[in-house]
Scaffold this motif. Sequence first.
Motif, short mmCIF file in Angstrom:
data_model
loop_
_atom_site.label_atom_id
_atom_site.label_comp_id
_atom_site.label_asym_id
_atom_site.label_seq_id
_atom_site.Cartn_x
_atom_site.Cartn_y
_atom_site.Cartn_z
N ALA A 158 -84.67 -70.97 -34.98
CA ALA A 158 -84.21 -71.71 -36.01
C ALA A 158 -84.12 -71.10 -37.49
CB ALA A 158 -84.60 -73.17 -36.02
N GLY A 159 -83.29 -71.10 -38.21
CA GLY A 159 -83.30 -70.27 -39.53
C GLY A 159 -83.39 -68.91 -39.39
N GLY A 160 -83.27 -68.32 -38.55
CA GLY A 160 -83.31 -66.72 -38.29
C GLY A 160 -81.94 -66.26 -38.64
N PRO A 161 -81.99 -64.73 -38.36
CA PRO A 161 -80.80 -64.24 -38.82
C PRO A 161 -79.68 -64.45 -38.05
CG PRO A 161 -82.61 -62.76 -38.67
CD PRO A 161 -83.07 -64.09 -38.15
N GLN A 162 -78.48 -64.59 -38.36
CA GLN A 162 -77.11 -64.79 -38.00
C GLN A 162 -76.72 -64.00 -37.06
OE1 GLN A 162 -75.52 -67.96 -38.10
NE2 GLN A 162 -77.32 -68.37 -39.30
N THR A 206 -84.00 -58.22 -30.55
CA THR A 206 -83.03 -57.71 -30.75
C THR A 206 -82.97 -56.98 -32.05
OG1 THR A 206 -81.68 -59.27 -29.53
CG2 THR A 206 -80.42 -58.15 -31.06
N GLY A 207 -82.20 -55.87 -32.28
CA GLY A 207 -81.83 -54.99 -33.51
C GLY A 207 -81.51 -55.95 -34.69
N GLN A 208 -82.01 -56.04 -35.72
CA GLN A 208 -81.93 -56.81 -36.83
C GLN A 208 -81.07 -55.95 -37.89
OE1 GLN A 208 -82.15 -60.18 -36.88
NE2 GLN A 208 -82.55 -59.79 -34.71
N MET A 209 -80.31 -56.80 -38.54
CA MET A 209 -79.43 -56.08 -39.75
C MET A 209 -80.37 -56.40 -41.21
SD MET A 209 -77.34 -54.86 -37.73
CE MET A 209 -76.37 -53.82 -38.87
N PRO A 210 -79.56 -55.81 -41.84
CA PRO A 210 -80.18 -55.85 -43.41
C PRO A 210 -79.63 -56.78 -44.11
CG PRO A 210 -78.93 -53.94 -43.28
CD PRO A 210 -78.78 -54.39 -41.94
N ASP A 211 -78.96 -57.98 -43.68
CA ASP A 211 -78.59 -58.87 -44.50
C ASP A 211 -79.60 -60.14 -44.20
OD1 ASP A 211 -78.22 -59.39 -41.85
OD2 ASP A 211 -76.21 -60.75 -42.07
N THR A 212 -79.26 -61.24 -44.93
CA THR A 212 -80.61 -62.41 -44.73
C THR A 212 -79.83 -63.68 -44.25
OG1 THR A 212 -79.81 -63.16 -46.99
CG2 THR A 212 -81.41 -61.60 -47.06
N PRO A 213 -80.70 -64.51 -43.70
CA PRO A 213 -80.27 -65.73 -43.03
C PRO A 213 -79.21 -66.56 -44.02
CG PRO A 213 -82.34 -65.61 -42.59
CD PRO A 213 -82.08 -64.34 -43.42
N ASP A 214 -79.72 -66.45 -45.53
CA ASP A 214 -78.74 -67.10 -46.37
C ASP A 214 -77.48 -66.49 -46.82
OD1 ASP A 214 -80.95 -68.95 -46.28
OD2 ASP A 214 -81.73 -67.85 -48.14
N ALA A 215 -77.30 -65.18 -46.37
CA ALA A 215 -75.92 -64.41 -46.84
C ALA A 215 -75.66 -63.37 -45.88
CB ALA A 215 -76.14 -63.89 -48.07
#
Length: 127
Positions: free
Chosen positions: A7-11, A29-38
């Motif tokens: 919950a509240g994690g990266p999209q 899972t591999g994460q991207m450099p965006d943020t959960p808010d954007a």
Amino acid sequence: MLFHMIAGGPQPVAPFSHAVETDGFVFVTGQMPDTPDAPGVLPEGIAAQTRNVMANLATVLGGLGLGLEHVVMARVYITRFKEDYAEMNAVYRSFFAEGRLPARTCVGVTGLAYDALIEIDLIARRP
């Protein structure tokens, strides 16, 4: 096996779980450099993108009661290997305690989702 969405994690940018857990191991899972808010909005430069990726990984781990100190293996994918390798390493290293770096593989790739410069996935182990 447990399939985790934080919950509240990266999209997610594709159909996947944030992490899958089995036998005390947690595969993030591999994460991207965006943020959960954007979602999909990336900062400029490898340093800022590396910080965001590491923050997203920490968010996923934190949602499972773990931290970066539990990471045993990392895989780093960067699109501008020669240009960004040294700067990425400096930022990456700052997230781990001295002498406590996980095993790691780093590879140059031709492209990532959102045209990101970096993506990192992890394997952690519950204490």
